[in-house]
Design a protein around this motif. Structure first.
Motif, PDB file in Angstrom:
ATOM      1  N   HIS A  85       0.825  -1.224   0.000  1.00  0.00           N
ATOM      2  CA  HIS A  85       0.000   0.000   0.000  1.00  0.00           C
ATOM      3  C   HIS A  85       0.852   1.264   0.000  1.00  0.00           C
ATOM      4  CE1 HIS A  85       0.564  -0.368   4.414  1.00  0.00           C
ATOM      5  NE2 HIS A  85       0.460   0.938   4.383  1.00  0.00           N
TER       6      HIS A  85
ATOM      7  N   PHE B 194      -5.269  -5.818 -12.154  1.00  0.00           N
ATOM      8  CA  PHE B 194      -5.156  -7.267 -12.050  1.00  0.00           C
ATOM      9  C   PHE B 194      -5.606  -7.955 -13.326  1.00  0.00           C
ATOM     10  CE2 PHE B 194      -5.276  -6.020  -7.616  1.00  0.00           C
ATOM     11  CZ  PHE B 194      -4.280  -6.820  -7.082  1.00  0.00           C
TER      12      PHE B 194
ATOM     13  N   THR C 166       1.846   1.900  -3.583  1.00  0.00           N
ATOM     14  CA  THR C 166       0.734   2.516  -4.303  1.00  0.00           C
ATOM     15  C   THR C 166       0.696   4.010  -4.033  1.00  0.00           C
ATOM     16  OG1 THR C 166      -0.508   0.465  -4.048  1.00  0.00           O
ATOM     17  CG2 THR C 166      -1.755   2.414  -4.688  1.00  0.00           C
ATOM     18  N   ARG C 167       0.906   4.373  -2.769  1.00  0.00           N
ATOM     19  CA  ARG C 167       0.877   5.799  -2.424  1.00  0.00           C
ATOM     20  C   ARG C 167       2.019   6.560  -3.080  1.00  0.00           C
ATOM     21  NH1 ARG C 167      -0.897   5.579   3.949  1.00  0.00           N
ATOM     22  NH2 ARG C 167      -2.909   4.584   3.567  1.00  0.00           N
TER      23      ARG C 167
ATOM     24  N   ARG D  29     -10.155   2.252 -11.658  1.00  0.00           N
ATOM     25  CA  ARG D  29      -9.778   2.236 -10.250  1.00  0.00           C
ATOM     26  C   ARG D  29      -8.277   2.486 -10.102  1.00  0.00           C
ATOM     27  NH1 ARG D  29     -11.035  -3.057  -6.802  1.00  0.00           N
ATOM     28  NH2 ARG D  29      -9.231  -3.680  -8.034  1.00  0.00           N
TER      29      ARG D  29
ATOM     30  N   ALA E  19      -6.643  -6.597  -3.597  1.00  0.00           N
ATOM     31  CA  ALA E  19      -6.942  -5.375  -4.349  1.00  0.00           C
ATOM     32  C   ALA E  19      -6.933  -4.161  -3.430  1.00  0.00           C
ATOM     33  CB  ALA E  19      -8.292  -5.507  -5.049  1.00  0.00           C
ATOM     34  N   ALA E  20      -7.435  -4.334  -2.218  1.00  0.00           N
ATOM     35  CA  ALA E  20      -7.465  -3.209  -1.276  1.00  0.00           C
ATOM     36  C   ALA E  20      -6.053  -2.723  -0.990  1.00  0.00           C
ATOM     37  CB  ALA E  20      -8.166  -3.627   0.013  1.00  0.00           C
ATOM     38  N   GLU E  21      -5.172  -3.663  -0.690  1.00  0.00           N
ATOM     39  CA  GLU E  21      -3.781  -3.304  -0.404  1.00  0.00           C
ATOM     40  C   GLU E  21      -3.166  -2.571  -1.607  1.00  0.00           C
ATOM     41  OE1 GLU E  21      -1.987  -3.945   2.495  1.00  0.00           O
ATOM     42  OE2 GLU E  21      -0.091  -3.183   1.695  1.00  0.00           O
ATOM     43  N   CYS E  22      -3.464  -3.059  -2.804  1.00  0.00           N
ATOM     44  CA  CYS E  22      -2.905  -2.445  -4.013  1.00  0.00           C
ATOM     45  C   CYS E  22      -3.527  -1.080  -4.311  1.00  0.00           C
ATOM     46  CB  CYS E  22      -3.085  -3.365  -5.212  1.00  0.00           C
ATOM     47  SG  CYS E  22      -1.841  -4.652  -5.249  1.00  0.00           S
ATOM     48  N   MET E  23      -4.644  -0.770  -3.701  1.00  0.00           N
ATOM     49  CA  MET E  23      -5.262   0.535  -3.894  1.00  0.00           C
ATOM     50  C   MET E  23      -4.892   1.487  -2.754  1.00  0.00           C
ATOM     51  SD  MET E  23      -6.707   0.818  -6.712  1.00  0.00           S
ATOM     52  CE  MET E  23      -5.909  -0.384  -7.752  1.00  0.00           C
ATOM     53  N   GLY E  24      -3.880   1.100  -1.978  1.00  0.00           N
ATOM     54  CA  GLY E  24      -3.358   2.002  -0.957  1.00  0.00           C
ATOM     55  C   GLY E  24      -3.940   1.815   0.429  1.00  0.00           C
TER      56      GLY E  24
ATOM     57  N   TYR F  41      -7.475   6.662  -0.266  1.00  0.00           N
ATOM     58  CA  TYR F  41      -6.334   6.028   0.395  1.00  0.00           C
ATOM     59  C   TYR F  41      -5.006   6.263  -0.316  1.00  0.00           C
ATOM     60  CZ  TYR F  41      -8.767   3.537   4.071  1.00  0.00           C
ATOM     61  OH  TYR F  41      -9.457   3.225   5.205  1.00  0.00           O
ATOM     62  N   ALA F  42      -5.036   6.478  -1.627  1.00  0.00           N
ATOM     63  CA  ALA F  42      -3.772   6.641  -2.340  1.00  0.00           C
ATOM     64  C   ALA F  42      -3.595   8.076  -2.826  1.00  0.00           C
ATOM     65  CB  ALA F  42      -3.699   5.668  -3.507  1.00  0.00           C
TER      66      ALA F  42
ATOM     67  N   PHE G 242     -14.266  -4.311  -5.861  1.00  0.00           N
ATOM     68  CA  PHE G 242     -14.887  -4.382  -4.540  1.00  0.00           C
ATOM     69  C   PHE G 242     -16.371  -4.630  -4.769  1.00  0.00           C
ATOM     70  CE2 PHE G 242     -11.345  -1.216  -3.741  1.00  0.00           C
ATOM     71  CZ  PHE G 242     -10.481  -2.192  -3.273  1.00  0.00           C
TER      72      PHE G 242
END
Lengths: 241, 312
Positions: free
Chosen positions: A75, A86, A78-79, A154, B194-199, A107-108, A92
């Motif tokens: 994470h 993928f 990503t930031r 996304r 996917a959550a982790e990869c989205m930050g 989040y990013a 989600f």
């Protein structure tokens, strides 16, 4: 090296006794369209997993914008701006299309710069990608290509510097492939560096400025698409002797 | 138009106020006695749902957290005769630590394997308590309630305490749900990779969820010794807690803070009524039948059912 965005230096990854990547090195320049190809099982996705942080490397280093990120959590990468999509879309599922974009925006993208107007940004991304009419649907109601587009949308919402597109076009019709390609070209024009992993040769050869070929976990060739198609080692890897 | 947090605070205070009024009415003691159990389940179901509903990690070890809160209280009563607020806080903190430990399990265990590990944890902890004489061991221990409760009887007093704890638990759950934390938890519930990869910092959020959930479960257990006045491992580690903690949010709906409250009130009340009218053995039977019906007919609980009916 000036202008280098991503540098992979001697990367090794083992799964038990199997060496999936053996001292792979490559560098991606800022703003570049970079292709990564290789037969099934050659280590492309493993390499991407190591770069994005989903897997920990067993050896070697990964540098992003000159900074060593080898041990950084996914994470955090990503930031910093390394964002992947993928191969099999992983939306989600309990959220709408719009809410799916909200996660990376919050989040990013906004973790990096100061908070923007998430609604406006999401709407703009959905418009660019052609999903604005589907903003309030859930992923289960989307078609296959819309799902791929959501995956890309996304990723865009995370405001990447480097976008890694892992087989975004597998299973799509040729018209749909052109659609996604045009989109990736447009993103690249906006200044996003793109690494494309793809099996569809027509797409990856048209898109990439430079291609690296992996085979059995090792780098066997690098060059322009024209050079790659003439390379005997590549031909051997794909077709056998 | 009042600001939303202010309105929520007002509603919370109103509920506590209503609880005090009910306590002051001094109706039949049984009402407080049964009401306490229902409210205790509001806290338990709400706490469980923070991890199980929001983050999608199904915890079968509710008895471990609940009993740890209860036995922390027993230990403090035995050693220092600490006042109730201290017992509640300490019970919560000790269970929160256990929750944090469980959180690290999520690094390696997902899905059903996580659930099995939490179930095992409950059994291990129960065995330890059985062998610890100071808190009663397997025979159990009588606890003497402090004298002079503010509201007539001590059970009435505990009832109002539980009203307050319910409001606290629901407020915490509601806050988490509507904050960036809740959105991050929902993302990791849907797809952790996917959550982790989205930050989304998935590990940190999971540790937060397990710790807060553990804290509230411990809080629910801490007044238990004073409520039953006789604590023994089989009642504190009762499997009912594991089943109810899971069934109540499932029946109410796991995606919103309202779900566990609805589930706990409906199921908890039904169980209390069945205990008096039919038999105490009917408790789990009711839960079983209702749970099967909901899993088959309304997998998203009452909230999902309402949403579906409204959608039409």
């Amino acid at each position: 090296m000036a202008g280098t965005l991503l540098e992979v230096d001697g990367l090794t990854k083992r799964f038990g006794g199997f060496t999936a990547l053996h001292r792979v090195s490559l560098s991606v320049r800022a703003g570049e369209r970079f292709g990564l190809i290789g037969p099934n099982g050659s280590g492309k996705t493993t390499l991407i997993n190591c770069v994005s942080g989903a897997l920990a490397a067993d050896g070697g280093r990964i540098l992003f914008e000159g900074r060593d990120i080898t041990t950084l959590a996914a994470h955090r990468r990503t930031r910093l701006g390394i964002v992947r999509s993928f191969q099999i879309p992983k939306p989600f599922t309990s959220m709408t299309v719009r809410e799916n974009l909200g996660i990376p925006l919050e989040y990013a993208a906004h973790a990096r710069s100061q908070a923007g107007d998430a609604d406006a940004e999401a709407a703009e991304i959905l418009r660019t990608i052609g999903l604005e009419a589907k903003a309030h649907l859930r992923p289960a109601e989307l078609t296959q290509i819309e799902m791929r587009k959501l995956e890309l949308a996304r990723a865009m919402a995370a405001r990447p510097t480097l976008l890694i597109s892992d087989e975004a076009m597998a299973g799509l019709s040729s018209v749909e492939v052109d659609d996604i390609l045009a989109l990736l070209f447009r993103l690249n024009e906006q200044g996003i560096t793109i690494v494309m992993i793809e099996h569809i040769m027509r797409a990856v050869m048209r898109f990439s400025e430079r291609v690296v070929v992996l085979d059995a976990g090792e780098r066997i060739a690098e060059g322009t698409p024209a050079e790659i198609v003439r390379n005997p080692a590549v031909e051997k890897a794909y077709l056998g002797e | 138009m009042m600001a939303r947090p202010a309105r929520a605070l007002l509603v919370g205070l109103a509920v506590v106020g209503a609880g005090i009024v009910v306590a002051a009415l001094r109706v039949n003691q049984y009402v407080y006695f049964a009401g306490y159990v229902v409210l205790q389940y509001v806290v338990i179901a709400t706490a469980w749902n923070i991890l199980g509903g929001y983050a999608g990690y199904v915890n079968f070890g509710t008895p471990a957290f609940f009993a740890l809160g209860a036995y922390t209280a027993v230990f403090l009563i035995q050693s220092t005769r600490a006042p109730l607020p201290v017992l509640i806080l300490a019970g919560g903190l000790v269970s929160a630590l256990l929750g944090l430990g469980i959180g690290y399990l999520t690094l390696r265990l997902r899905g059903v394997f996580f659930s099995i590990a939490t179930l095992a944890l409950s059994i291990v902890l129960q065995t330890m308590i059985i062998n610890w004489e100071y808190v009663g061991g397997s025979r159990g221990l009588s606890v003497i309630r402090p004298s002079g409760p503010p509201f007539g009887s001590y059970v009435t007093f505990l009832f109002t305490v539980m009203v307050l704890l319910s409001v606290v638990a629901v407020t915490v759950a509601r806050f988490i749900e509507r904050s960036w934390i809740g959105r991050g938890l929902a993302a990791l519930r849907d797809n952790e990779e996917a959550a982790e990869c989205m930050g989304v910092p998935t590990l940190r959020l999971k540790l937060f969820a397990t710790t807060v959930s553990g804290f509230l479960l411990g809080v629910a257990g801490a007044p238990f010794p004073y409520y039953v006045t006789f604590v023994e491992p089989n009642s504190a580690f009762n499997l009912d807690y594991a089943v109810n903690a899971l069934a109540m949010p499932m029946i109410g709906g796991t995606t919103s803070w309202v779900g566990p409250v609805i589930g706990a009130v409906l199921l908890g009340t039904a169980q209390q009524l069945a205990t008096v009218t039919i038999s105490s053995e009917m408790n789990l039977f009711i839960v079983g039948v209702v749970l099967v019906a909901f899993v088959v007919l309304a997998p998203e609980g009452i909230l999902g059912l309402v949403r579906r009916l409204r959608g039409r």
